[in-house]
Every structure is written in structure tokens, then in C-alpha cells.
Design a protein around this motif. Sequence first.
Motif, short mmCIF file in Angstrom:
data_model
loop_
_atom_site.label_atom_id
_atom_site.label_comp_id
_atom_site.label_asym_id
_atom_site.label_seq_id
_atom_site.Cartn_x
_atom_site.Cartn_y
_atom_site.Cartn_z
N SER A 127 0.84 -1.20 0.00
CA SER A 127 0.00 0.00 0.00
C SER A 127 0.88 1.25 0.00
O SER A 127 2.01 1.25 0.47
CB SER A 127 -0.92 0.01 1.22
N LEU A 128 0.33 2.33 -0.53
CA LEU A 128 1.03 3.60 -0.65
C LEU A 128 0.37 4.61 0.28
O LEU A 128 -0.86 4.75 0.30
CB LEU A 128 0.99 4.10 -2.09
N ASN A 129 1.17 5.34 1.05
CA ASN A 129 0.62 6.24 2.06
C ASN A 129 -0.32 7.28 1.47
O ASN A 129 -1.38 7.58 2.03
CB ASN A 129 1.75 6.93 2.85
N LEU A 130 0.00 7.83 0.31
CA LEU A 130 -0.84 8.86 -0.28
C LEU A 130 -2.19 8.30 -0.71
O LEU A 130 -3.23 8.92 -0.48
CB LEU A 130 -0.14 9.51 -1.48
N LEU A 131 -2.19 7.10 -1.32
CA LEU A 131 -3.45 6.49 -1.75
C LEU A 131 -4.31 6.12 -0.56
O LEU A 131 -5.55 6.22 -0.62
CB LEU A 131 -3.17 5.27 -2.62
N LEU A 132 -3.70 5.68 0.54
CA LEU A 132 -4.47 5.39 1.74
C LEU A 132 -5.15 6.64 2.27
O LEU A 132 -6.31 6.61 2.67
CB LEU A 132 -3.56 4.79 2.82
N ALA A 133 -4.42 7.76 2.25
CA ALA A 133 -4.98 9.02 2.74
C ALA A 133 -6.02 9.60 1.80
O ALA A 133 -6.90 10.34 2.22
CB ALA A 133 -3.86 10.04 2.97
#
Length: 358
Positions: A127-133
Motif C-alpha cells: 500500500s502507498l501512504n498517499l493512496l491510503l490518505a
Amino acid sequence: MLRRILRILLWSVLIMLLLFGGVLAVAFAKQRALVRMALDEINRDMAGHLTIGGSHIAPFEAFPLICIDLEEVRFHAGDDTTQAPIYAFKDLYLCFRIWDLLRGYIDVRSIHADGGHLNLVLHEDGSLNLLLAKQFATADEADESALHIHLRDLQLRDFTFSHLQEGTGQKVTARIHQLKADFRSIGDSIASELEADLHLDVIGKRDTSFFYNKHIELDAHLDYDMATQVLMMPLSTLKLQEVEFAAEGRVDISHEVDLDLHVHGEKPDFSLLMAFAPNDVADFLGQFRNAGEIVFDGTVKGRSAQGMTPRVDIRFSCADGWFHNTATDKKVDGLAFKGWFTNGGDPALRAAELHLRD
């Protein structure tokens, strides 16, 4: 006659000033509403949280467009704004056409940014932090936004981009001095002219010196097919440490960002190979006069998203090479060799190989 011409000119200037003043008045009137609308929509629909320190009208940032300067923009992974933001901008300019504002149509045509950063983190689960946010906080995503974006150009100045892979510890950092991109729609494709000037670091968990503070300039034409999600780069110019290379390739975004890139260069001296060497080695070799028929050919192929690493293969050769130490008047000549390097598609370089033969 002269007095009549002067009168016409003065009235023309006055009318233009009145029109411009009217447009500024409309922009000032809509400024707070635009900023509040953007904040409400983003913070309502996203898991992350966006904050803005202030805003003002910047009428000449992208004239004849009218721009709103959003100051101290920060986007956090959640509501806790004491944590470091994923991205931040010192000044983020959203630019609109005058007639769109006059008719109440909110359409961003240009984005300029001064100062800031974007820090991406690829977690070990892929998972990518920006996509999670950026995930929608609710299942209802059908509401149509009143804020439209049809970009014609994008500019970044003094902006830092970083990407960290938690699993391998590898971190890529690009310190962008200036980036300009123009966009135009052609059917189902978007064409772009891209110019970039940056310094790049690629740092592994243990390696901190091999590819560090490398100066890169890029002048490229890009074509993006929206139906297939494939980005094409015809033959373009890439400069590494002031050494010019030819670059081309394609990126298939729909298949885990599948890369197929090719970089080629030929030089009559060793500057081509020294561009890839660690900086201290390049500085040491740079003090000697040198020449030779140097050829470099590299490819990057494979999927790069979800923690995957593309395969890098590089072939290089030298013929009739020589180095001359002018301080001691000593010379080494008759240099000839061929070699190749591969990372084996392994981010930890366990499958890497380097071969050199004369």
C-alpha cells in the motif's frame, strides 16, 4: 486629428483598466468561496486532512489567467495535523480563465507551485501512504464536484519529491529546481512537452554514495493514451551531469507501472561513464585529460508498482582510451574494454552482476 487619436487611446486604456479591475473584483469576491469549497470537498470525501494557512489573488502569476495563491498548504494522512504532512506547498497557485469565473464555472486551467515536498512511502504490504490518505471516507463517491480541472500547464519550483520502499529501505529523492509541463488534448490522448531540471539521489539501506546528488535535465515529448493508460516517450534528450543521452520508451500504468525504457549515449571521452560513477570517483578522474570511443546502452524493463523492481541492464564499452596526468606528464593509453551490469530485477541487488573484460 492628434487630439482625437490621443482621446481614443486614453478611453481604450481606461476601458481595459476598468475591465481588469472588474475581473479582479469578481476574483476577490469568489476567492474565499473557492478556497472554502475546495477544503470542504477534500476534507469531506478523503480520509486525509488538508489545511491552508491563507490565500490571496495573484493576478500576474499566469496572466491572462487569474490565480489564487494558497499559502502553506499541507495534506496529512489523518486528522492529526501534528504529524509530518505527506505533501506541502509554500505557495500553490490555482489559475482560472476570466470568462469562466464571470459565468460561475470553476475550472482550474493551470497549477504553479513554489516550495514544498511530496513524501511517498510504499509500505511492506504494497500500500502507498498517499493512496491510503486519499481513500474516500464513505462509500458514496457519486457526488459530482463543483471544482473542475482541465490543466493546460503545470509548473514546480524548488520542490522535493521522495519515494521510500519500507521493505528494501531504498529511497529515491528528486530535488526539483524547475519543472514545466504543457498539456493539450488530441482525441483520447494527452500530449505534453516536459522540461525538468533536478538533482537525484538513489540511496539503499546501506549504500549512500553511488548515485547521489546527480544533476539531471530532461527535455521530452510525452503522449498519454487515456483508454489504454500507456505513456509513450518518443526519442528525447536526457542530460546527466551535463552529459547528453538519448532516451525513449513507454510506461504501461494499468499493469503495475510496467516500464520499457531505453537510454543510449556515445562520447569521445570518459565523461559519459564518469556521469554514472560516485561523485568522489568522478571528481578524481575529472582532473585528468582523457579521450576514447565510449558507448553506453541501458534498458529498464518490468513492473515497478506494488513493491516490484524492474530489471536494469547496462552495456558499455571503450576503444582507444587514454588518461593524461598533466601535473606529472604521465599517460596511460591503449585502454579498451567491454562490460555489462544487471540488477537482476532484485531491489536488494542479491542477483546483481558486473562483468568487465578487455
